[in-house]
Motif scaffolding. Structure first.
Motif, PDB file in Angstrom:
ATOM      1  N   SER A 157       0.949  -1.153  -0.180  1.00  0.00           N
ATOM      2  CA  SER A 157      -0.021   0.242  -0.080  1.00  0.00           C
ATOM      3  C   SER A 157       0.796   1.213  -0.092  1.00  0.00           C
ATOM      4  N   VAL A 158       1.839   1.392   0.720  1.00  0.00           N
ATOM      5  CA  VAL A 158       2.796   2.526   0.612  1.00  0.00           C
ATOM      6  C   VAL A 158       3.396   2.655  -0.596  1.00  0.00           C
ATOM      7  N   ASN A 159       3.755   1.299  -1.392  1.00  0.00           N
ATOM      8  CA  ASN A 159       4.524   1.782  -2.772  1.00  0.00           C
ATOM      9  C   ASN A 159       3.568   2.272  -3.653  1.00  0.00           C
ATOM     10  N   LEU A 160       2.170   1.963  -3.405  1.00  0.00           N
ATOM     11  CA  LEU A 160       1.288   2.177  -4.321  1.00  0.00           C
ATOM     12  C   LEU A 160       0.808   3.475  -4.052  1.00  0.00           C
ATOM     13  N   ALA A 161       0.877   4.097  -2.900  1.00  0.00           N
ATOM     14  CA  ALA A 161       0.767   5.592  -2.606  1.00  0.00           C
ATOM     15  C   ALA A 161       2.036   6.363  -3.157  1.00  0.00           C
ATOM     16  N   LEU A 162       3.078   5.815  -2.888  1.00  0.00           N
ATOM     17  CA  LEU A 162       4.196   6.564  -3.430  1.00  0.00           C
ATOM     18  C   LEU A 162       4.097   6.745  -5.044  1.00  0.00           C
ATOM     19  N   HIS A 163       3.961   5.564  -5.591  1.00  0.00           N
ATOM     20  CA  HIS A 163       3.678   5.795  -7.224  1.00  0.00           C
ATOM     21  C   HIS A 163       2.543   6.704  -7.584  1.00  0.00           C
ATOM     22  N   THR A 164       1.402   6.730  -6.603  1.00  0.00           N
ATOM     23  CA  THR A 164       0.423   7.849  -6.924  1.00  0.00           C
ATOM     24  C   THR A 164       0.656   9.248  -6.865  1.00  0.00           C
ATOM     25  N   MET A 165       1.609   9.415  -5.969  1.00  0.00           N
ATOM     26  CA  MET A 165       2.385  10.859  -5.978  1.00  0.00           C
ATOM     27  C   MET A 165       3.622  11.168  -6.753  1.00  0.00           C
ATOM     28  N   GLY A 166       3.846  10.129  -7.659  1.00  0.00           N
ATOM     29  CA  GLY A 166       4.788  10.455  -8.659  1.00  0.00           C
ATOM     30  C   GLY A 166       6.349   9.922  -8.165  1.00  0.00           C
ATOM     31  N   ALA A 227      -7.805   3.610   9.616  1.00  0.00           N
ATOM     32  CA  ALA A 227      -6.697   3.282  10.583  1.00  0.00           C
ATOM     33  C   ALA A 227      -5.684   2.920   9.193  1.00  0.00           C
ATOM     34  N   PHE A 228      -5.995   1.914   8.374  1.00  0.00           N
ATOM     35  CA  PHE A 228      -4.933   1.420   7.396  1.00  0.00           C
ATOM     36  C   PHE A 228      -4.625   2.679   6.617  1.00  0.00           C
ATOM     37  N   VAL A 229      -5.511   3.383   6.103  1.00  0.00           N
ATOM     38  CA  VAL A 229      -5.142   4.709   5.391  1.00  0.00           C
ATOM     39  C   VAL A 229      -4.287   5.612   5.979  1.00  0.00           C
ATOM     40  N   PHE A 230      -4.484   6.085   7.274  1.00  0.00           N
ATOM     41  CA  PHE A 230      -3.930   6.796   7.753  1.00  0.00           C
ATOM     42  C   PHE A 230      -2.389   6.459   7.935  1.00  0.00           C
ATOM     43  N   ASN A 231      -2.351   4.923   8.508  1.00  0.00           N
ATOM     44  CA  ASN A 231      -1.037   4.550   8.781  1.00  0.00           C
ATOM     45  C   ASN A 231      -0.108   4.497   7.270  1.00  0.00           C
ATOM     46  N   THR A 232      -0.753   4.373   6.191  1.00  0.00           N
ATOM     47  CA  THR A 232      -0.183   4.161   4.917  1.00  0.00           C
ATOM     48  C   THR A 232       0.293   5.625   4.750  1.00  0.00           C
ATOM     49  N   ALA A 265      -5.426  13.307  13.888  1.00  0.00           N
ATOM     50  CA  ALA A 265      -5.872  13.318  13.039  1.00  0.00           C
ATOM     51  C   ALA A 265      -6.848  12.205  12.309  1.00  0.00           C
ATOM     52  N   MET A 266      -6.415  10.963  12.981  1.00  0.00           N
ATOM     53  CA  MET A 266      -7.250   9.587  12.472  1.00  0.00           C
ATOM     54  C   MET A 266      -8.377   9.900  13.315  1.00  0.00           C
ATOM     55  N   PHE A 267      -8.568  10.053  14.679  1.00  0.00           N
ATOM     56  CA  PHE A 267      -9.561   9.973  15.398  1.00  0.00           C
ATOM     57  C   PHE A 267     -10.699  11.215  14.826  1.00  0.00           C
ATOM     58  N   THR A 268      -9.941  12.522  14.401  1.00  0.00           N
ATOM     59  CA  THR A 268     -10.623  13.560  14.031  1.00  0.00           C
ATOM     60  C   THR A 268     -11.372  13.215  12.815  1.00  0.00           C
ATOM     61  N   ALA A 269     -10.751  12.476  11.911  1.00  0.00           N
ATOM     62  CA  ALA A 269     -11.586  12.128  10.708  1.00  0.00           C
ATOM     63  C   ALA A 269     -12.734  11.182  10.980  1.00  0.00           C
ATOM     64  N   PHE A 270     -12.376  10.103  11.687  1.00  0.00           N
ATOM     65  CA  PHE A 270     -13.422   9.107  12.062  1.00  0.00           C
ATOM     66  C   PHE A 270     -14.530   9.803  12.615  1.00  0.00           C
TER      67      PHE A 270
END
Length: 290
Positions: A157-166, A227-232, A265-270
């Motif tokens: 998931s981290v690799n996917l996020a990095l690719h999405t950001m270029g 939680a998974f999204v914010f940890n990523t 930030a995670m709890f606020t979004a939740f």
């Protein structure tokens, strides 16, 4: 019989509080200093349980234990008092012995039917007795899944996020590689603890607002996804800081302070997601109509 019972109960309380209370408080403080938010859930669970029991104290005092139940409770208290000095080397042992004393006090005072009528506060008290109970789901996950499964999922998931950001990244097992730096996803960074945290938070919210099982399941799934999204996002930031920033940036976001910022930030979004979906509003309406 009443004097004998009160003496046994007081002995159990004194031994339990003397040995376990200091460990419980010390562990909570250590977890808070380390950046963990689980102690807040522990305290919240205990508070909700005590609040419900206090509101129903007039009904509880009418419960009476039978002679057999009183003897059984005294045996549990006595075993707890006897074995407590031998449990001081491990926190989970102390928690288990204190739980035995607690169950013995309840059974010998109000009888087994107490657990039938007050299952929710009983669960919350058990949940709050051991501050490190959150590690149990991790042990189960590691025992039932192939080695480092969650680490590899988080690396992907981290690799996917990095690719999405270029960013030109790639993964090698649990390693996320950038041209000028790499991060290795370990158990403490794979997001499983955060997902357990959000799962427990959802359960507490469900109990506090008297949600139905389906609603608790919905907010639990939402919490795990958030939680998974914010940890990523956090691990992605760490990977970028290793590759392109200085070491102080990595240390800050990897430390307890960085974790607390992301947790906030995670709890606020939740919270705002639940409000947007009107789950908590529905809970209030449902509770008031009952």
């Amino acid at each position: 019989m009443s004097k004998k019972h009160n003496l046994i109960v007081w002995c159990g309380l004194i031994v339990g509080f003397y040995y376990y209370l200091f460990f419980w408080l010390k562990t909570l403080v250590q977890f808070l200093i380390g950046g963990s938010t689980f102690p807040l859930l522990t305290i919240t669970g205990g508070y909700l349980a005590l609040q419900e029991l206090w509101q129903n104290k007039a009904k509880i005092v009418r419960f009476r234990a039978t002679n057999i139940q009183r003897r059984l409770g005294h045996i549990l208290i006595g075993c707890g008092i006897l074995f407590f000095p031998f449990s001081l080397d491990k926190g989970w042992k102390q928690a288990l012995v204190w739980l035995s004393i607690f169950v013995g006090i309840v059974i010998s005072t109000w009888g087994i039917k107490f657990f039938k009528y007050y299952l929710r506060p009983t669960f919350l008290i058990i949940f709050s007795i051991y501050p490190g109970i959150n590690v149990l789901p991790g042990y189960l996950w590691q025992a039932l899944t192939p080695e480092r499964t969650m680490d590899q999922i988080q690396a992907w998931s981290v690799n996917l996020a990095l690719h999405t950001m270029g960013y030109p990244s790639n993964i090698d097992g649990t390693w996320v590689n950038l041209p000028t730096g790499s991060v290795n996803i370990g158990w403490g960074c794979n997001g499983f603890d955060l997902m357990v945290l959000m799962l427990m938070t959802s359960l507490l919210i469900g109990m506090a607002y008297r949600l139905k099982s389906r609603q608790i399941l919905i907010i639990s799934l939402l919490g795990c996804v958030i939680a998974f999204v914010f940890n990523t996002a956090r691990i992605t930031l760490l990977a970028i800081s290793v590759a392109y920033w200085d070491g102080q940036s990595f240390d800050f976001w990897h430390s307890g302070w960085g974790g607390q910022i992301f947790s906030l930030a995670m709890f606020t979004a939740f919270y705002y997601l639940l409000m947007q979906m009107r789950l908590l509003d529905f809970a209030r309406k449902s509770h008031s109509s009952n």
